[in-house]
Motif scaffolding. Structure first.
Motif, PDB file in Angstrom:
ATOM      1  N   CYS A 102      -8.428  24.597  10.534  1.00 25.70           N
ATOM      2  CA  CYS A 102      -8.508  22.789  10.320  1.00 25.70           C
ATOM      3  C   CYS A 102      -7.403  22.323   9.486  1.00 25.70           C
ATOM      4  CB  CYS A 102      -9.848  22.329  10.643  1.00 25.70           C
ATOM      5  SG  CYS A 102     -10.605  22.402  12.118  1.00 25.70           S
ATOM      6  N   SER A 103      -8.119  22.950   8.424  1.00 25.08           N
ATOM      7  CA  SER A 103      -7.292  21.893   7.053  1.00 25.08           C
ATOM      8  C   SER A 103      -5.637  22.311   6.848  1.00 25.08           C
ATOM      9  CB  SER A 103      -8.126  23.067   5.516  1.00 25.08           C
ATOM     10  OG  SER A 103      -9.061  22.819   5.266  1.00 25.08           O
ATOM     11  N   PHE A 104      -5.754  23.377   7.265  1.00 29.26           N
ATOM     12  CA  PHE A 104      -3.719  23.238   8.335  1.00 29.26           C
ATOM     13  C   PHE A 104      -3.535  23.403   8.758  1.00 29.26           C
ATOM     14  CE2 PHE A 104      -4.489  26.777   3.825  1.00 29.26           C
ATOM     15  CZ  PHE A 104      -3.686  26.517   3.125  1.00 29.26           C
ATOM     16  N   PHE A 105      -4.353  23.294   9.867  1.00 31.46           N
ATOM     17  CA  PHE A 105      -3.942  22.044  10.644  1.00 31.46           C
ATOM     18  C   PHE A 105      -3.922  20.086  10.406  1.00 31.46           C
ATOM     19  CE2 PHE A 105      -4.907  19.451  15.348  1.00 31.46           C
ATOM     20  CZ  PHE A 105      -4.174  20.579  15.642  1.00 31.46           C
ATOM     21  N   ILE A 106      -4.258  19.929   9.736  1.00 32.18           N
ATOM     22  CA  ILE A 106      -4.042  18.636   9.153  1.00 32.18           C
ATOM     23  C   ILE A 106      -3.152  18.834   8.564  1.00 32.18           C
ATOM     24  CG2 ILE A 106      -5.124  16.605   8.031  1.00 32.18           C
ATOM     25  CD1 ILE A 106      -7.684  18.054   8.717  1.00 32.18           C
ATOM     26  N   PHE A 107      -3.177  19.809   7.626  1.00 29.10           N
ATOM     27  CA  PHE A 107      -1.719  19.940   6.271  1.00 29.10           C
ATOM     28  C   PHE A 107      -0.011  19.880   7.198  1.00 29.10           C
ATOM     29  CE2 PHE A 107       1.259  22.484   4.770  1.00 29.10           C
ATOM     30  CZ  PHE A 107       2.256  21.486   3.690  1.00 29.10           C
ATOM     31  N   ILE A 108      -0.308  20.504   8.471  1.00 30.76           N
ATOM     32  CA  ILE A 108       1.064  20.499   9.146  1.00 30.76           C
ATOM     33  C   ILE A 108       0.996  19.442  10.341  1.00 30.76           C
ATOM     34  CG2 ILE A 108       1.956  21.598  11.772  1.00 30.76           C
ATOM     35  CD1 ILE A 108       0.638  24.551  11.182  1.00 30.76           C
ATOM     36  N   LEU A 109       0.391  18.403  10.453  1.00 28.76           N
ATOM     37  CA  LEU A 109       0.490  17.307  10.982  1.00 28.76           C
ATOM     38  C   LEU A 109       1.009  16.482  10.412  1.00 28.76           C
ATOM     39  CD1 LEU A 109      -2.493  17.122  13.845  1.00 28.76           C
ATOM     40  CD2 LEU A 109      -0.416  17.828  14.451  1.00 28.76           C
ATOM     41  N   PHE A 110       0.362  16.231   9.080  1.00 28.15           N
ATOM     42  CA  PHE A 110       0.620  15.365   8.013  1.00 28.15           C
ATOM     43  C   PHE A 110       2.715  15.689   7.920  1.00 28.15           C
ATOM     44  CE2 PHE A 110       1.288  14.267   4.070  1.00 28.15           C
ATOM     45  CZ  PHE A 110       1.064  12.781   3.699  1.00 28.15           C
TER      46      PHE A 110
END
Length: 652
Positions: free
Chosen positions: A263-271
């Motif tokens: 989830c941490s890197f999923f949020i990073f990619i979306l950001f």
């Protein structure tokens, strides 16, 4: 002599004023038309058109010297020989930047899509090497980025695993995948060589929108396994089975570190994607964010040894050049029939996605994309790919957008991408040992929003409710049943729509627009004036056949009865409607059932003291009406225009 006399007669007739050409003579123009081309003639013409390009090429070859013939032949097969002549250092710089950018996106996506296809990660990388190189030689699109895609990966795994479970027999499953890829390539190449691309159009735009949306949700649900680190997960693709598997996993131990990391890197990619949309100059940021996520997460797991604490990792990825897989193409498999069917479905979906993406960007750049050449290039790309350990590849929408935004000039960007992936296979696969599977799941999840087009679905709803039904049918078919059943439902609804339109062919009454000789639908144009004593009716369908003939006849008779009853205007001499003019300008063809219904209509009208006239019949229609003596039975009342048919009322 005959041609000269005909030309003189034609010129003399053209020189006559319109009022000097009698109505009877103009009616003869309709009745004495030559016989239309037969079905056999049309079939042979289609065959000739299919091979005409090859005949032209052969005739050109015969008149040219040997070296020029060879060069022309090679250019027709390999467009790179054509655009490569004008290639410049500036174009190479742009293609190099674009190729490096899409490679950074391609590497993590390819690994993730391979796991979605139930294959080892390296097969996704293999599929990003050979197919892009082949397409760069044979393709006609300048922007398409070739490689594995999510929907095709899901299609393969969902359909082939019903034949062999990849968890029990991975080698046998892999053989079926390569064999299916071979069939898909054969079908794609055949569509292009024999100009059968229209078969792909049976997957309508609405059906594709619904299918893509449903597939995106299913793909997303499948990634819950990697995101939560679930070890026991269903192989089924319907939402009920997947959610049941997730629910049952709650009772089993699972490690939250997988979820937090993913989830941490999923949020990073979306950001980073949000930043890229806000500032076009940062287009490279969302493109490299998946690769950055893989590198950082791998480094974190390696330094903390989180794999010993329950974080699932990729482990071994086989490196090196694409190994040969010719001996794994199993044409003697007991599942050969099923594999051919799967290959056909996958070929159609892959072609639809790739050609749609290619045409979209070609229109933006202002050049023509040859659909048949595209199919041939994609077909040969997959045929060669299945011999080199690749599964079905096609044009990727997400990577093509990145390629276009990065400023690619030619297909050389695909070559750059393939070389970078090849270098990664040679040198970097050992570094990916500690890559967490949760990161691959987050990368796939981040690519799914582009497959769900709610705005397009809403537009379909506003424009055509039956199209929306096909869209919804495909969506829920994929979601609650299976991927292939969703496609079948979409195609079935599309065919049902065609049949429904044919059966429900309506009629419209026409009136003359004031001050003109134009006759239009009286409901659409309320100002249209109806002609006293004349009913002008037009059939909406292009075909009057067994499916709609009786319906059309009944509609006409009911309308006449309703009109007469409405005004209650009958006297001792009979109905005020004396003439019914059937405008057949929409009818392209008519069958025997259609002719029979016209004969019954004529008998019903005659029994009530009315006459029937035909206006503006098309070629096939008048030919069949004459062949069955229908024209004689209605007294030869066939006219070139509605106006002339109205004038014939004066003779009654």
């Amino acid at each position: 002599m005959q041609r000269t006399e005909f030309s003189q007669t034609l010129q003399s007739n053209m020189a006559l004023p319109a009022n000097e050409t009698s109505m009877a003579e103009r009616s003869q123009w309709v009745l004495n038309a030559p016989a239309p081309p037969s079905t056999w003639h049309n079939l042979m013409a289609s065959v000739r058109n299919t091979i005409s390009s090859y005949q032209k090429m052969c005739s050109y070859i015969r008149g040219q010297p040997g070296p020029k013939v060879v060069l022309s032949f090679l250019r027709s097969i390999f467009p790179i020989l054509h655009w490569g002549r004008n290639y410049s250092p500036t174009k190479f710089r742009n293609d190099l930047l674009a190729g490096l950018t899409i490679a950074s996106l391609c590497i993590p996506q390819s690994i993730g899509y391979a796991t979605l296809a139930k294959l080892d990660p390296e097969y996704g990388l293999y599929t990003s090497v050979v197919p892009p190189l082949i397409y760069a030689l044979m393709g006609t699109s300048r922007e398409i980025a070739i490689g594995p895609v999510a929907v095709v990966s899901l299609l393969l795994s969902s359909m082939i695993q019903k034949l062999i479970d990849p968890a029990i027999d991975p080698n046998g499953y892999r053989k079926l995948v390569f064999t299916t890829t071979f069939f898909a390539g054969i079908f794609q190449a055949a569509f292009g060589l024999f100009r059968l691309g229209f078969l792909v159009d049976f997957l309508s735009h609405a059906a594709i929108v619904g299918f893509m949306g449903g597939a995106a949700i299913i793909i997303g649900l499948q990634q819950l396994k990697g995101l939560f680190g679930i070890n026991h997960f269903t192989n089924k693709t319907d939402i009920i089975s997947v959610m049941k598997s997730v629910w049952e996993s709650v009772d089993h131990p699972w490690n939250p570190r997988n979820f937090v990391l993913g989830c941490s890197f999923f949020i990073f990619i979306l950001f980073t994607r949000f930043l890229g949309k806000r500032n076009k100059k940062l287009f490279w940021l969302p493109a490299i964010s998946p690769l950055v996520s893989v590198m950082l997460s791998t480094l974190i797991v390696f330094l903390t040894r989180a794999d010993k604490s329950g974080v699932n990792i990729v482990r071994h990825i086989k490196g090196g050049l694409n190994p040969s897989s010719i001996n794994q193409i199993d044409l003697n498999s007991p599942h050969i029939g099923a594999l051919a069917k799967i290959g056909l479905v996958v070929a159609a979906v892959a072609l639809t996605e790739s050609v749609a993406v290619g045409r979209s960007f070609a229109s933006m750049k202002g050049y023509h994309l040859d659909g048949n050449k595209e199919m041939v290039s994609l077909g040969f790309m997959n045929i060669i790919g299945c011999f080199t350990s690749c599964y079905v590849a096609t044009g990727s929408f997400s990577r093509t957008v990145v390629n276009f935004t990065a400023g690619c000039e030619t297909l050389a960007s695909n070559i750059v991408m393939a070389i970078v992936v090849l270098i990664s296979l040679q040198c970097l696969t050992k570094l990916l040992y500690f890559t967490p599977t949760a990161i691959l799941a987050s990368i796939i999840l981040s690519a799914l929003p582009g497959l769900i087009d709610i705005n397009e679905a809403y537009k379909i709803w506003k424009v055509d409710k039956l199209d929306f039904l096909a869209c919804v049918g495909a969506f829920f078919g994929v979601l609650f049943a299976s991927v292939e059943l969703g496609l079948l439902v979409a195609v079935g609804i599309s065919f049902t729509k065609i049949i429904w339109i044919s059966i429900g062919a309506g009629t419209e009454t026409l009136g003359r627009l004031p001050g003109t000789d134009v006759f239009c639908d009286a409901q659409q144009y309320p100002m249209a004036v109806k002609i006293p004593g004349v009913a002008i009716i037009r059939v909406k369908s292009s075909l009057l056949c067994f499916s709609n003939a009786n319906s059309v006849r009944e509609r006409i008779l009911k309308w006449i009865s309703r009109e007469e009853a409405k005004g209650n205007i009958e006297d001792n001499t009979g109905s005020i409607i004396q003439l019914v003019i059937l405008d057949t300008s929409n009818l392209v063809s008519i069958d025997t059932s259609g002719i029979a219904s016209l004969e019954e209509l004529h008998k019903s009208l005659v029994s009530s003291g009315k006459h029937l006239a035909i206006a503006n019949p098309r070629w096939q229609v008048i030919y069949k009406l004459k062949a069955t003596n229908f024209v004689t039975r209605i007294g030869g009342r066939v006219f070139l225009t509605i106006g002339e048919a109205i004038d014939c009322k004066l003779d009654f």
